[in-house]
Design a protein around this motif. Structure first.
Motif, PDB file in Angstrom:
ATOM      1  N   CYS A 190      -5.725  15.105  -1.641  1.00 28.37           N
ATOM      2  CA  CYS A 190      -7.041  14.651  -1.177  1.00 28.37           C
ATOM      3  C   CYS A 190      -7.772  13.922  -2.300  1.00 28.37           C
ATOM      4  O   CYS A 190      -8.334  12.845  -2.082  1.00 28.37           O
ATOM      5  CB  CYS A 190      -7.841  15.858  -0.702  1.00 28.37           C
ATOM      6  N   THR A 245       0.806  -1.206   0.000  1.00 28.41           N
ATOM      7  CA  THR A 245       0.000   0.000   0.000  1.00 28.41           C
ATOM      8  C   THR A 245       0.848   1.269   0.000  1.00 28.41           C
ATOM      9  O   THR A 245       0.355   2.311  -0.374  1.00 28.41           O
ATOM     10  CB  THR A 245      -0.960   0.020   1.189  1.00 28.41           C
ATOM     11  N   CYS A 282      -4.961   7.989   5.286  1.00 32.08           N
ATOM     12  CA  CYS A 282      -4.262   9.018   4.494  1.00 32.08           C
ATOM     13  C   CYS A 282      -5.232  10.140   4.137  1.00 32.08           C
ATOM     14  O   CYS A 282      -4.914  11.327   4.293  1.00 32.08           O
ATOM     15  CB  CYS A 282      -3.676   8.426   3.214  1.00 32.08           C
ATOM     16  N   ASN A 283      -6.395   9.760   3.661  1.00 31.48           N
ATOM     17  CA  ASN A 283      -7.408  10.743   3.273  1.00 31.48           C
ATOM     18  C   ASN A 283      -7.820  11.593   4.471  1.00 31.48           C
ATOM     19  O   ASN A 283      -7.913  12.815   4.378  1.00 31.48           O
ATOM     20  CB  ASN A 283      -8.614  10.027   2.659  1.00 31.48           C
ATOM     21  N   THR A 299      -5.561   3.763   3.327  1.00 23.83           N
ATOM     22  CA  THR A 299      -5.931   4.830   2.399  1.00 23.83           C
ATOM     23  C   THR A 299      -6.917   5.785   3.065  1.00 23.83           C
ATOM     24  O   THR A 299      -6.808   7.004   2.910  1.00 23.83           O
ATOM     25  CB  THR A 299      -6.546   4.245   1.110  1.00 23.83           C
ATOM     26  N   LYS A 300      -7.838   5.238   3.824  1.00 25.02           N
ATOM     27  CA  LYS A 300      -8.794   6.086   4.545  1.00 25.02           C
ATOM     28  C   LYS A 300      -8.068   6.945   5.578  1.00 25.02           C
ATOM     29  O   LYS A 300      -8.393   8.116   5.767  1.00 25.02           O
ATOM     30  CB  LYS A 300      -9.872   5.228   5.191  1.00 25.02           C
ATOM     31  N   SER A 359      -9.304   5.340  -2.593  1.00 30.35           N
ATOM     32  CA  SER A 359     -10.334   4.765  -1.713  1.00 30.35           C
ATOM     33  C   SER A 359     -11.459   4.131  -2.516  1.00 30.35           C
ATOM     34  O   SER A 359     -11.987   3.098  -2.126  1.00 30.35           O
ATOM     35  CB  SER A 359     -10.928   5.843  -0.800  1.00 30.35           C
ATOM     36  N   HIS A 378       0.024   4.733  -2.262  1.00 26.04           N
ATOM     37  CA  HIS A 378      -0.192   6.073  -1.718  1.00 26.04           C
ATOM     38  C   HIS A 378       0.866   7.084  -2.132  1.00 26.04           C
ATOM     39  O   HIS A 378       0.752   8.262  -1.810  1.00 26.04           O
ATOM     40  CB  HIS A 378      -0.253   6.011  -0.191  1.00 26.04           C
ATOM     41  N   GLY A 416      -0.111  10.433  -3.857  1.00 23.01           N
ATOM     42  CA  GLY A 416      -0.827  11.314  -2.937  1.00 23.01           C
ATOM     43  C   GLY A 416       0.110  12.040  -1.995  1.00 23.01           C
ATOM     44  O   GLY A 416      -0.031  13.243  -1.758  1.00 23.01           O
ATOM     45  N   TRP A 417       1.122  11.319  -1.483  1.00 22.39           N
ATOM     46  CA  TRP A 417       2.074  11.959  -0.567  1.00 22.39           C
ATOM     47  C   TRP A 417       3.012  12.905  -1.311  1.00 22.39           C
ATOM     48  O   TRP A 417       3.461  13.898  -0.735  1.00 22.39           O
ATOM     49  CB  TRP A 417       2.845  10.913   0.236  1.00 22.39           C
ATOM     50  N   GLU A 470      -6.446  12.415  -4.833  1.00 20.31           N
ATOM     51  CA  GLU A 470      -5.740  11.157  -5.112  1.00 20.31           C
ATOM     52  C   GLU A 470      -6.139  10.075  -4.098  1.00 20.31           C
ATOM     53  O   GLU A 470      -6.432   8.951  -4.465  1.00 20.31           O
ATOM     54  CB  GLU A 470      -4.229  11.380  -5.095  1.00 20.31           C
ATOM     55  N   PHE A 471      -6.164  10.437  -2.818  1.00 18.11           N
ATOM     56  CA  PHE A 471      -6.536   9.451  -1.810  1.00 18.11           C
ATOM     57  C   PHE A 471      -8.004   9.050  -1.940  1.00 18.11           C
ATOM     58  O   PHE A 471      -8.359   7.895  -1.704  1.00 18.11           O
ATOM     59  CB  PHE A 471      -6.208   9.949  -0.403  1.00 18.11           C
TER      60      PHE A 471
END
Length: 130
Positions: A21, A1, A40-41, A37-38, A28, A5, A8-9, A23-24
């Protein structure tokens, strides 16, 4: 994972929180069972100041993992820190109290409770968790 991610980072590190946001959120949708992922979001939404959405994400996850004590505790910790960042000390304390009641050795629960008491000026109680 982690690779999932990465983009997004990258956006996050570049200061493009909206793209991070998005991207995550996209990840998701394509990986709905990815709790990380949740998380991260949720973290990016907090940085964007969109306070209701991260709380909703975490509350839904808690309901989803009622029968998984390890994951439920992890989610409760995130929720506790979220509430603490919003100066919602009683709500934060409830989350950390629950974790502490399950494991008196949990350092994050101890730190969270101590932070709650320090932030509300109850230094005597905070010292019990030092």
């Amino acid at each position: 994972t982690e690779i999932l991610h990465e983009q997004g980072w990258v956006y996050f590190d570049q200061g493009n929180l909206k793209k991070a946001c998005d991207e995550f959120a996209r990840i998701s949708q394509s990986h709905p069972s990815s709790i990380e992922t949740k998380f991260c979001n949720e973290e990016v939404l907090v940085k964007l100041g969109r306070w209701k959405e991260p709380e909703t994400i975490l509350q839904k996850l808690k309901k989803e993992f009622l029968d998984n004590p390890k994951m439920f505790g992890k989610i409760s910790k995130r929720l506790g820190w979220f509430y603490l960042s919003r100066n919602q000390f009683e709500r934060a304390k409830r989350e950390f109290d629950f974790i502490y009641s399950q494991n008196r050795q949990d350092l994050e629960a101890i730190d969270g409770l101590r932070a709650c008491y320090l932030r509300t000026g109850n230094y005597q109680k905070a010292n019990q968790f030092a």
